[in-house]
Scaffold this motif. Sequence first.
Motif, PDB file in Angstrom:
ATOM      1  N   CYS A  97       0.734  -1.225   0.012  1.00 52.72           N
ATOM      2  CA  CYS A  97       0.009  -0.071  -0.162  1.00 52.72           C
ATOM      3  C   CYS A  97       0.950   1.567   0.224  1.00 52.72           C
ATOM      4  CB  CYS A  97      -1.163   0.354   0.617  1.00 52.72           C
ATOM      5  SG  CYS A  97      -2.059   1.509   1.503  1.00 52.72           S
ATOM      6  N   CYS A 143      -2.561   6.268   8.320  1.00 51.67           N
ATOM      7  CA  CYS A 143      -2.763   4.857   7.811  1.00 51.67           C
ATOM      8  C   CYS A 143      -2.720   4.518   8.850  1.00 51.67           C
ATOM      9  CB  CYS A 143      -1.130   4.283   7.593  1.00 51.67           C
ATOM     10  SG  CYS A 143      -0.825   2.898   7.285  1.00 51.67           S
ATOM     11  N   ASN A 144      -3.250   3.615   9.476  1.00 51.10           N
ATOM     12  CA  ASN A 144      -3.818   2.548  10.718  1.00 51.10           C
ATOM     13  C   ASN A 144      -2.971   1.245  11.433  1.00 51.10           C
ATOM     14  OD1 ASN A 144      -6.385   3.736  11.214  1.00 51.10           O
ATOM     15  ND2 ASN A 144      -7.342   2.950  10.061  1.00 51.10           N
ATOM     16  N   CYS A 172      -7.074   5.814   7.344  1.00 52.80           N
ATOM     17  CA  CYS A 172      -6.704   5.124   6.403  1.00 52.80           C
ATOM     18  C   CYS A 172      -7.112   5.945   4.698  1.00 52.80           C
ATOM     19  CB  CYS A 172      -7.771   3.576   5.983  1.00 52.80           C
ATOM     20  SG  CYS A 172      -7.235   2.742   4.670  1.00 52.80           S
ATOM     21  N   CYS A 212      -8.628  -0.625   7.650  1.00 50.83           N
ATOM     22  CA  CYS A 212      -7.759  -0.913   6.513  1.00 50.83           C
ATOM     23  C   CYS A 212      -8.307  -2.480   5.102  1.00 50.83           C
ATOM     24  CB  CYS A 212      -6.320  -1.440   7.150  1.00 50.83           C
ATOM     25  SG  CYS A 212      -4.929  -2.369   6.337  1.00 50.83           S
ATOM     26  N   ILE A 213      -7.436  -2.050   4.395  1.00 46.98           N
ATOM     27  CA  ILE A 213      -8.310  -2.342   2.939  1.00 46.98           C
ATOM     28  C   ILE A 213      -7.025  -2.759   2.197  1.00 46.98           C
ATOM     29  CG2 ILE A 213     -10.140  -1.536   2.253  1.00 46.98           C
ATOM     30  CD1 ILE A 213      -8.892   0.233   0.161  1.00 46.98           C
TER      31      ILE A 213
HETATM   32  S1  SF4 Z   1      -4.886   0.014   3.671  1.00 49.65           S
HETATM   33 FE1  SF4 Z   1      -3.863  -0.069   5.708  1.00 49.65          FE
HETATM   34  S2  SF4 Z   1      -1.775   0.142   5.385  1.00 49.65           S
HETATM   35 FE2  SF4 Z   1      -3.188   1.086   3.532  1.00 49.65          FE
HETATM   36  S3  SF4 Z   1      -3.302   3.534   4.117  1.00 49.65           S
HETATM   37 FE3  SF4 Z   1      -5.414   2.620   4.960  1.00 49.65          FE
HETATM   38  S4  SF4 Z   1      -4.606   0.992   6.725  1.00 49.65           S
HETATM   39 FE4  SF4 Z   1      -2.551   2.321   5.950  1.00 49.65          FE
END
Ligand code: SF4
Length: 330
Positions: free
Chosen positions: A118, A130-131, A139, A158-159
């Motif tokens: 990511c 960003c979690n 996110c 989160c994805i």
């Molecule tokens: S998808 Fe997950 S890794 Fe990417 S910014 Fe969102 S929380 Fe962060």
Amino acid sequence: MRALEYLRAPDTATALREAAQPGTRFLAGGTTLVDLMKCGVERPARVIDITHLPGLDEVTVSDTAIRIGALAKMSQVAADARVRTVAPVISEALWRAASAQLRNMASIGGNLLQRTRCTYFRDTAAYPNCNKRNPGSGCAAMDGLNRNHAVLGASDACIATYPGDLAVALVAFDATVRIMGRFERVVPVDQFFRLPGDRPDLEHDLAPGEMILGIEIPLSDALRRSHYLKVRDRASYEFAAASAAVGIALEADGRTIREARVALGGVATKPWRARAVEQALAGKPLNEAVIRDAAAQAMAGAQAREHNAYKIALAPKVVARALMSAGGIA
Ligand code: SF4
Ligand SMILES: Cc1cc2nc3c(=O)[nH]c(=O)nc-3n(C[C@H](O)[C@H](O)[C@H](O)COP(=O)(O)OP(=O)(O)OC[C@H]3O[C@@H](n4cnc5c(N)ncnc54)[C@H](O)[C@@H]3O)c2cc1C
């Protein structure tokens, strides 16, 4: 520049003892860890080089299982003639991962523990939200560019997609991971990886200071007749847009599917076992119509964001093509 303590461990006991200190990371090939240190995602106070630990780079093949040490190199396992014979899917997943230089450096243990690609996770300067990196911060991908993000197993937090190839094959074939900490334990690879839920920073079932010693893959007829198919944006080296690790075992008549194995990569937050597809194939004749019908179930429960709906259309085609190749009808 940040100061960093570096230790080269002569044996596993020393490595484990030293790893008990907070802020410590093991260093194997370094192709993930050093990368993430450069972009500020990982900030260890000390690293313990485990590349010289004896006995952890072996590959053994018995009548019942393949055992691969955590320090075996990706290229070494991919090229192993025994592995290619009894488990083509393992060799193929490794050959299609990364580049030749990376495969020569990277270890099997480190490969399992690679982290998401990511963009927002890795860009610490531009995206504080960003979690996974910074729990509770939000996110950036949800409403950002999410073409490479997951359609299965995602959460409101989160994805991010799990990026690796090998783990997809391991999940399809009931592999286990051997872990050493205060005691030794064995965990199915499928359970080793966690869904993000509300704690996407917790990616796997490895406590701080625990070390992966190796993996074990039970032999089976389906493993012997297996295949890994990876679709990606470029052939030279790239992470999967969608991939499938599959295997087929046939009845004595040579036409009826006794057992099928299917797992997906590139589309989910962890390596994704597609049991609905497997069940839809068991006991059915091996032909294209049956396979395409079953493969359509691979995306049950999938949810698209703005840019990644193409994965929902693509993945069943990848599954079907992989199954037809494994079944010898492609
Ligand atoms: S998808 Fe997950 S890794 Fe990417 S910014 Fe969102 S929380 Fe962060
Ligand atoms: C440009 C690029 C392209 C890539 N493309 C692909 C791809 O297409 N498919 C794919 O699957 N991978 C891909 N990768 C990822 C690559 O395969 C991994 O970086 C590599 O396998 C990690 O292994 P390593 O030994 O270098 O791990 P390291 O970087 O040394 O370690 C990774 C992490 O695992 C921990 N660790 C390492 N070994 C152990 C152990 N035995 N026990 C406990 N913790 C351990 C480290 O502390 C660290 O946190 C790519 C990487 C790059 C840089």
